[in-house]
Scaffold this motif. Sequence first.
Motif, PDB file in Angstrom:
ATOM      1  N   HIS A  39       2.044   3.806   1.509  1.00 37.44           N
ATOM      2  CA  HIS A  39       2.419   4.840   2.811  1.00 37.44           C
ATOM      3  C   HIS A  39       3.934   4.860   2.825  1.00 37.44           C
ATOM      4  O   HIS A  39       4.490   3.963   2.414  1.00 37.44           O
ATOM      5  CB  HIS A  39       1.765   4.074   4.054  1.00 37.44           C
ATOM      6  N   HIS A  44       0.803  -1.192  -0.074  1.00 37.11           N
ATOM      7  CA  HIS A  44       0.001   0.072   0.113  1.00 37.11           C
ATOM      8  C   HIS A  44       0.853   1.111  -0.042  1.00 37.11           C
ATOM      9  O   HIS A  44       1.976   1.073   0.253  1.00 37.11           O
ATOM     10  CB  HIS A  44      -0.959  -0.061   1.167  1.00 37.11           C
ATOM     11  N   ASP A  70      -0.183  -4.266   6.678  1.00 31.47           N
ATOM     12  CA  ASP A  70      -0.565  -3.461   8.130  1.00 31.47           C
ATOM     13  C   ASP A  70      -1.758  -3.738   8.186  1.00 31.47           C
ATOM     14  O   ASP A  70      -2.560  -3.270   9.169  1.00 31.47           O
ATOM     15  CB  ASP A  70      -0.484  -2.139   7.608  1.00 31.47           C
ATOM     16  N   HIS A  87      -7.257  -0.756   6.081  1.00 32.31           N
ATOM     17  CA  HIS A  87      -5.790   0.185   6.359  1.00 32.31           C
ATOM     18  C   HIS A  87      -5.954   0.956   5.466  1.00 32.31           C
ATOM     19  O   HIS A  87      -5.804   2.487   5.521  1.00 32.31           O
ATOM     20  CB  HIS A  87      -4.478  -0.607   6.612  1.00 32.31           C
ATOM     21  N   ASP A 146       6.354   4.727   4.801  1.00 32.00           N
ATOM     22  CA  ASP A 146       7.125   3.558   5.475  1.00 32.00           C
ATOM     23  C   ASP A 146       7.346   2.289   4.388  1.00 32.00           C
ATOM     24  O   ASP A 146       8.403   1.487   4.435  1.00 32.00           O
ATOM     25  CB  ASP A 146       6.764   3.135   6.651  1.00 32.00           C
ATOM     26  N   HIS A 147       6.254   2.038   3.507  1.00 26.44           N
ATOM     27  CA  HIS A 147       6.248   0.892   2.694  1.00 26.44           C
ATOM     28  C   HIS A 147       6.805   1.462   1.380  1.00 26.44           C
ATOM     29  O   HIS A 147       7.139   0.387   0.516  1.00 26.44           O
ATOM     30  CB  HIS A 147       4.833   0.396   2.569  1.00 26.44           C
TER      31      HIS A 147
HETATM   32 ZN   LIG Z   1       0.338   1.797   6.468  1.00 26.49          ZN
END
Ligand SMILES: [Zn+2]
Length: 344
Positions: free
Chosen positions: A80, A78, A204, A185, A82-83
């Motif tokens: 975000h 996804h 997540d 999420h 951090d990913h």
């Molecule tokens: Zn996330």
Amino acid sequence: MDERLTEVLPGIYRLVLSSNYNNINKINIFIIPGKNPERDRSLMVDVGFHDEDCMMQLNRAMKRLGIPYSRLDVFLTHKHQDHCGLAHTVERMGARIYMSPGEGRHHYDCLHYNEKSYQDQASVLKYAGITMDRTPKLWEMFTSAVKEDTLKEFSISQFPYLPVHTRDSFRYGEYALEAIPLKGHTFGQMGLVDKKSGVFFCADQIIRGIVPIVATSYKDEHLLRGYFKSLKNAKENLKNCRFFPAHNEMLQGEEVGRVIDHIVFAYLEKIQIIRQLVQHGRSPMTVVQIAMLAYGMQELPKTQEQFVFLKMITSKTFSCLEYLLDEDFVSREERNGVLYWNAG
Ligand SMILES: [Zn+2]
């Protein structure tokens, strides 16, 4: 071998990346090298923070495993930071990126933005009741954060990607994985599962010790309803798998059910509080008003940390309200783009 890079199952490596400036500061990256990594394609599930140190850690792991970036497929669960903070960088180094088009549909979300998101922000904030006239101070905080790029932890550079759809299959090493939707999420979050080998990269969606945020920015996305459905599916149909989440440790056996129940109870509790607030309110309220009441936030944020907290609770409350609407417990009215919530 580097203690950050460990073989968690035969042919599956976990690399723990950390970042200093992010509030979620650790992420698990999973790598499945091809049988001959020089020649065959290898898989990486998520790629980590946009951070020089992370890039160095990533390079080191790739070298140890003998994988050139030109032979690497990156599956982003996804959008975000951090990913996929490094997606833009590894794509330019030759990696191929896969992501659900559901994640690329907007430039702006409560939890991410990119260089094109300035126009989209106004309508998103409006849904939640944050406008130049109604809430000038909050409006200013949000717009300046994007304009001046002060919330770097949410900023994501754009990158080209190949679209992933439910049931698409990915074969690497000894594993045959299938893409499965993990709505909740985020809108388009996806995981990878190999039922035969009992492997589930659950992103997540299910994390030990954390109630993942279900972050709604746009109306009618039914994220919480989708989340409950996906958790039920995981509990009933994937219970024989080992769950590899993007944060914290692997889950398996009975613990999976316990963690899922904990998440569901936490949401039901919040939903109940929000339902009562709406029912007892003297007049229809906006998402941000309800969020501040539900989380006991009595004044506007003064620090960056409080501002980020408000951002989070607003999107979480929005998810709960949409769920209550889906279940006919509350009603909603839209006036000039602002959503007002009332007893059902
Ligand atoms: Zn996330």
